[in-house]
Design a protein around this motif. Structure first.
Motif, PDB file in Angstrom:
ATOM      1  N   HIS A  24       0.826  -1.210   0.000  1.00 31.45           N
ATOM      2  CA  HIS A  24       0.000   0.000   0.000  1.00 31.45           C
ATOM      3  C   HIS A  24       0.860   1.261   0.000  1.00 31.45           C
ATOM      4  CE1 HIS A  24      -4.219  -1.319   0.303  1.00 31.45           C
ATOM      5  NE2 HIS A  24      -3.648  -2.448   0.686  1.00 31.45           N
ATOM      6  N   GLY A  25       1.971   1.255   0.734  1.00 32.93           N
ATOM      7  CA  GLY A  25       2.883   2.393   0.700  1.00 32.93           C
ATOM      8  C   GLY A  25       3.526   2.553  -0.676  1.00 32.93           C
ATOM      9  N   TYR A  26       3.934   1.436  -1.258  1.00 34.13           N
ATOM     10  CA  TYR A  26       4.521   1.450  -2.603  1.00 34.13           C
ATOM     11  C   TYR A  26       3.535   2.043  -3.606  1.00 34.13           C
ATOM     12  CZ  TYR A  26       6.365  -0.305  -7.039  1.00 34.13           C
ATOM     13  OH  TYR A  26       6.823  -0.404  -8.314  1.00 34.13           O
ATOM     14  N   GLN A  27       2.267   1.641  -3.507  1.00 32.90           N
ATOM     15  CA  GLN A  27       1.246   2.177  -4.414  1.00 32.90           C
ATOM     16  C   GLN A  27       1.147   3.694  -4.298  1.00 32.90           C
ATOM     17  OE1 GLN A  27      -2.132  -0.139  -3.089  1.00 32.90           O
ATOM     18  NE2 GLN A  27      -2.107  -1.357  -4.975  1.00 32.90           N
ATOM     19  N   LYS A  28       1.246   4.188  -3.072  1.00 30.87           N
ATOM     20  CA  LYS A  28       1.149   5.634  -2.876  1.00 30.87           C
ATOM     21  C   LYS A  28       2.354   6.359  -3.485  1.00 30.87           C
ATOM     22  CE  LYS A  28      -1.736   5.442   1.251  1.00 30.87           C
ATOM     23  NZ  LYS A  28      -2.099   4.039   1.156  1.00 30.87           N
ATOM     24  N   PHE A  29       3.510   5.742  -3.429  1.00 33.52           N
ATOM     25  CA  PHE A  29       4.704   6.343  -4.025  1.00 33.52           C
ATOM     26  C   PHE A  29       4.723   6.194  -5.540  1.00 33.52           C
ATOM     27  CE2 PHE A  29       7.070   5.996   0.131  1.00 33.52           C
ATOM     28  CZ  PHE A  29       7.433   7.324   0.210  1.00 33.52           C
ATOM     29  N   VAL A  30       4.420   5.005  -6.039  1.00 32.26           N
ATOM     30  CA  VAL A  30       4.682   4.678  -7.440  1.00 32.26           C
ATOM     31  C   VAL A  30       3.428   4.604  -8.293  1.00 32.26           C
ATOM     32  CG1 VAL A  30       5.729   2.966  -8.976  1.00 32.26           C
ATOM     33  CG2 VAL A  30       6.803   3.478  -6.781  1.00 32.26           C
ATOM     34  N   THR A  31       2.479   3.771  -7.919  1.00 30.52           N
ATOM     35  CA  THR A  31       1.311   3.547  -8.763  1.00 30.52           C
ATOM     36  C   THR A  31       0.465   4.812  -8.876  1.00 30.52           C
ATOM     37  OG1 THR A  31       1.295   1.247  -8.038  1.00 30.52           O
ATOM     38  CG2 THR A  31      -0.672   2.040  -9.162  1.00 30.52           C
ATOM     39  N   GLY A  33       1.398   7.655  -7.348  1.00 32.92           N
ATOM     40  CA  GLY A  33       2.324   8.771  -7.262  1.00 32.92           C
ATOM     41  C   GLY A  33       1.942   9.662  -6.096  1.00 32.92           C
ATOM     42  N   LEU A  34       2.901  10.365  -5.555  1.00 26.94           N
ATOM     43  CA  LEU A  34       2.613  11.213  -4.402  1.00 26.94           C
ATOM     44  C   LEU A  34       1.635  12.330  -4.740  1.00 26.94           C
ATOM     45  CD1 LEU A  34       6.075  11.414  -2.617  1.00 26.94           C
ATOM     46  CD2 LEU A  34       4.058  10.082  -1.961  1.00 26.94           C
ATOM     47  N   ALA A  35       1.703  12.861  -5.968  1.00 20.74           N
ATOM     48  CA  ALA A  35       0.755  13.907  -6.363  1.00 20.74           C
ATOM     49  C   ALA A  35      -0.659  13.345  -6.423  1.00 20.74           C
ATOM     50  CB  ALA A  35       1.160  14.506  -7.705  1.00 20.74           C
ATOM     51  N   GLY A  36      -0.815  12.160  -6.995  1.00 19.49           N
ATOM     52  CA  GLY A  36      -2.134  11.524  -7.053  1.00 19.49           C
ATOM     53  C   GLY A  36      -2.651  11.156  -5.676  1.00 19.49           C
ATOM     54  N   THR A  37      -1.744  10.700  -4.823  1.00 19.45           N
ATOM     55  CA  THR A  37      -2.133  10.363  -3.455  1.00 19.45           C
ATOM     56  C   THR A  37      -2.569  11.624  -2.718  1.00 19.45           C
ATOM     57  OG1 THR A  37      -0.614   8.482  -3.438  1.00 19.45           O
ATOM     58  CG2 THR A  37      -1.356   9.303  -1.301  1.00 19.45           C
ATOM     59  N   ALA A  38      -1.818  12.702  -2.869  1.00 23.57           N
ATOM     60  CA  ALA A  38      -2.179  13.969  -2.216  1.00 23.57           C
ATOM     61  C   ALA A  38      -3.528  14.467  -2.734  1.00 23.57           C
ATOM     62  CB  ALA A  38      -1.092  15.013  -2.447  1.00 23.57           C
ATOM     63  N   GLU A  39      -3.758  14.324  -4.022  1.00 19.34           N
ATOM     64  CA  GLU A  39      -5.041  14.736  -4.601  1.00 19.34           C
ATOM     65  C   GLU A  39      -6.191  13.919  -4.007  1.00 19.34           C
ATOM     66  OE1 GLU A  39      -6.773  14.410  -9.032  1.00 19.34           O
ATOM     67  OE2 GLU A  39      -4.877  15.503  -8.883  1.00 19.34           O
ATOM     68  N   PHE A  40      -5.982  12.620  -3.882  1.00 18.60           N
ATOM     69  CA  PHE A  40      -7.010  11.776  -3.263  1.00 18.60           C
ATOM     70  C   PHE A  40      -7.211  12.163  -1.805  1.00 18.60           C
ATOM     71  CE2 PHE A  40      -7.999   8.124  -0.582  1.00 18.60           C
ATOM     72  CZ  PHE A  40      -9.297   7.874  -1.023  1.00 18.60           C
ATOM     73  N   PHE A  41      -6.124  12.365  -1.067  1.00 18.31           N
ATOM     74  CA  PHE A  41      -6.215  12.761   0.338  1.00 18.31           C
ATOM     75  C   PHE A  41      -7.003  14.071   0.468  1.00 18.31           C
ATOM     76  CE2 PHE A  41      -2.451  10.481   2.630  1.00 18.31           C
ATOM     77  CZ  PHE A  41      -2.932   9.253   2.194  1.00 18.31           C
ATOM     78  N   GLU A  42      -6.718  15.016  -0.415  1.00 16.07           N
ATOM     79  CA  GLU A  42      -7.431  16.297  -0.368  1.00 16.07           C
ATOM     80  C   GLU A  42      -8.920  16.094  -0.610  1.00 16.07           C
ATOM     81  OE1 GLU A  42      -7.264  20.623  -2.554  1.00 16.07           O
ATOM     82  OE2 GLU A  42      -5.404  19.493  -2.326  1.00 16.07           O
ATOM     83  N   SER A  43      -9.261  15.256  -1.584  1.00 16.40           N
ATOM     84  CA  SER A  43     -10.680  15.006  -1.874  1.00 16.40           C
ATOM     85  C   SER A  43     -11.375  14.294  -0.716  1.00 16.40           C
ATOM     86  CB  SER A  43     -10.834  14.188  -3.159  1.00 16.40           C
ATOM     87  OG  SER A  43     -10.467  12.838  -2.947  1.00 16.40           O
ATOM     88  N   LEU A  51       1.389  17.203   2.621  1.00 16.02           N
ATOM     89  CA  LEU A  51       2.359  16.678   3.582  1.00 16.02           C
ATOM     90  C   LEU A  51       1.971  15.274   4.047  1.00 16.02           C
ATOM     91  CD1 LEU A  51       2.904  19.849   5.809  1.00 16.02           C
ATOM     92  CD2 LEU A  51       4.427  18.951   4.040  1.00 16.02           C
ATOM     93  N   ALA A  52       0.671  15.052   4.169  1.00 17.72           N
ATOM     94  CA  ALA A  52       0.194  13.759   4.654  1.00 17.72           C
ATOM     95  C   ALA A  52       0.506  12.631   3.672  1.00 17.72           C
ATOM     96  CB  ALA A  52      -1.301  13.817   4.931  1.00 17.72           C
ATOM     97  N   ALA A  53       0.409  12.900   2.380  1.00 18.68           N
ATOM     98  CA  ALA A  53       0.622  11.842   1.382  1.00 18.68           C
ATOM     99  C   ALA A  53       2.015  11.216   1.487  1.00 18.68           C
ATOM    100  CB  ALA A  53       0.354  12.382  -0.025  1.00 18.68           C
ATOM    101  N   PRO A  54       3.100  11.996   1.431  1.00 19.61           N
ATOM    102  CA  PRO A  54       4.408  11.350   1.552  1.00 19.61           C
ATOM    103  C   PRO A  54       4.647  10.767   2.951  1.00 19.61           C
ATOM    104  CG  PRO A  54       4.674  13.730   1.379  1.00 19.61           C
ATOM    105  CD  PRO A  54       3.226  13.425   1.119  1.00 19.61           C
ATOM    106  N   ALA A  55       4.078  11.409   3.983  1.00 20.82           N
ATOM    107  CA  ALA A  55       4.260  10.887   5.344  1.00 20.82           C
ATOM    108  C   ALA A  55       3.590   9.524   5.490  1.00 20.82           C
ATOM    109  CB  ALA A  55       3.704  11.876   6.368  1.00 20.82           C
ATOM    110  N   VAL A  56       2.369   9.400   4.994  1.00 26.50           N
ATOM    111  CA  VAL A  56       1.648   8.127   5.092  1.00 26.50           C
ATOM    112  C   VAL A  56       2.327   7.064   4.231  1.00 26.50           C
ATOM    113  CG1 VAL A  56      -0.535   6.980   4.507  1.00 26.50           C
ATOM    114  CG2 VAL A  56      -0.555   9.129   5.786  1.00 26.50           C
ATOM    115  N   ALA A  57       2.729   7.438   3.028  1.00 26.92           N
ATOM    116  CA  ALA A  57       3.421   6.478   2.153  1.00 26.92           C
ATOM    117  C   ALA A  57       4.700   5.971   2.815  1.00 26.92           C
ATOM    118  CB  ALA A  57       3.733   7.125   0.802  1.00 26.92           C
ATOM    119  N   ALA A  58       5.485   6.892   3.385  1.00 30.05           N
ATOM    120  CA  ALA A  58       6.727   6.496   4.050  1.00 30.05           C
ATOM    121  C   ALA A  58       6.447   5.637   5.276  1.00 30.05           C
ATOM    122  CB  ALA A  58       7.532   7.734   4.443  1.00 30.05           C
TER     123      ALA A  58
END
Length: 141
Positions: A24-31, A33-43, A51-58
């Motif tokens: 799941h962390g790998y998906q947030k980084f790669v599949t 992407g951090l920008a896509g993850t941040a966009e989902f988090f914002e929605s 900030l939450a997207a890379p923190a959660v992925a890591a």
């Protein structure tokens, strides 16, 4: 019999839960992407999504690896459980326990993270090996 199986069962449990978090962390980084993850988090209404997207992925990658290795288990288990609590609050909670987007899987991961985190990891964990090494060293004054 149970005592002999315990280290293997703890290892299998740690690895299973850890691999799920790693993926799941790998998906947030790669599949996604951090920008896509941040966009989902914002929605989803997650505060400070950028900030939450890379923190959660890591956290999911590092915490998953910690579970697999059996290192820092109480800290990793607690942080991963809190991560899943956030997923329940912001993403899955409104969907009910079961069904499409429900929080049953996320709740199970939170519980498993705590259980694995506070078992001590067993004889096949780095935490256990380090504890045995410390116990074997003579005390110094």
């Amino acid at each position: 019999m149970i005592d002999q199986a315990r280290p293997v069962v703890l290892l299998l449990s740690r690895v299973a839960v850890g691999v799920i978090f790693l993926v799941h962390g790998y998906q947030k980084f790669v599949t996604m992407g951090l920008a896509g993850t941040a966009e989902f988090f914002e929605s989803a209404g997650i505060p400070l999504a950028g900030l939450a997207a890379p923190a959660v992925a890591a956290l999911e990658v590092a915490g998953g690896l910690a579970l697999v290795l059996g290192a820092g288990l109480p800290v990793a288990g607690t942080l991963l459980a809190l991560d899943m609590l956030g997923a329940i609050v912001f993403v899955h909670g409104g969907n009910g326990l079961t069904g499409d987007g429900g929080y049953e899987f996320v709740l199970a991961l939170a519980a498993a993270s705590l259980a694995v985190g506070f078992t001590g990891g067993g004889a096949l964990a780095l935490d256990g090996a380090l504890a045995r090494r410390r116990a074997a060293q003579p005390a110094t004054a």
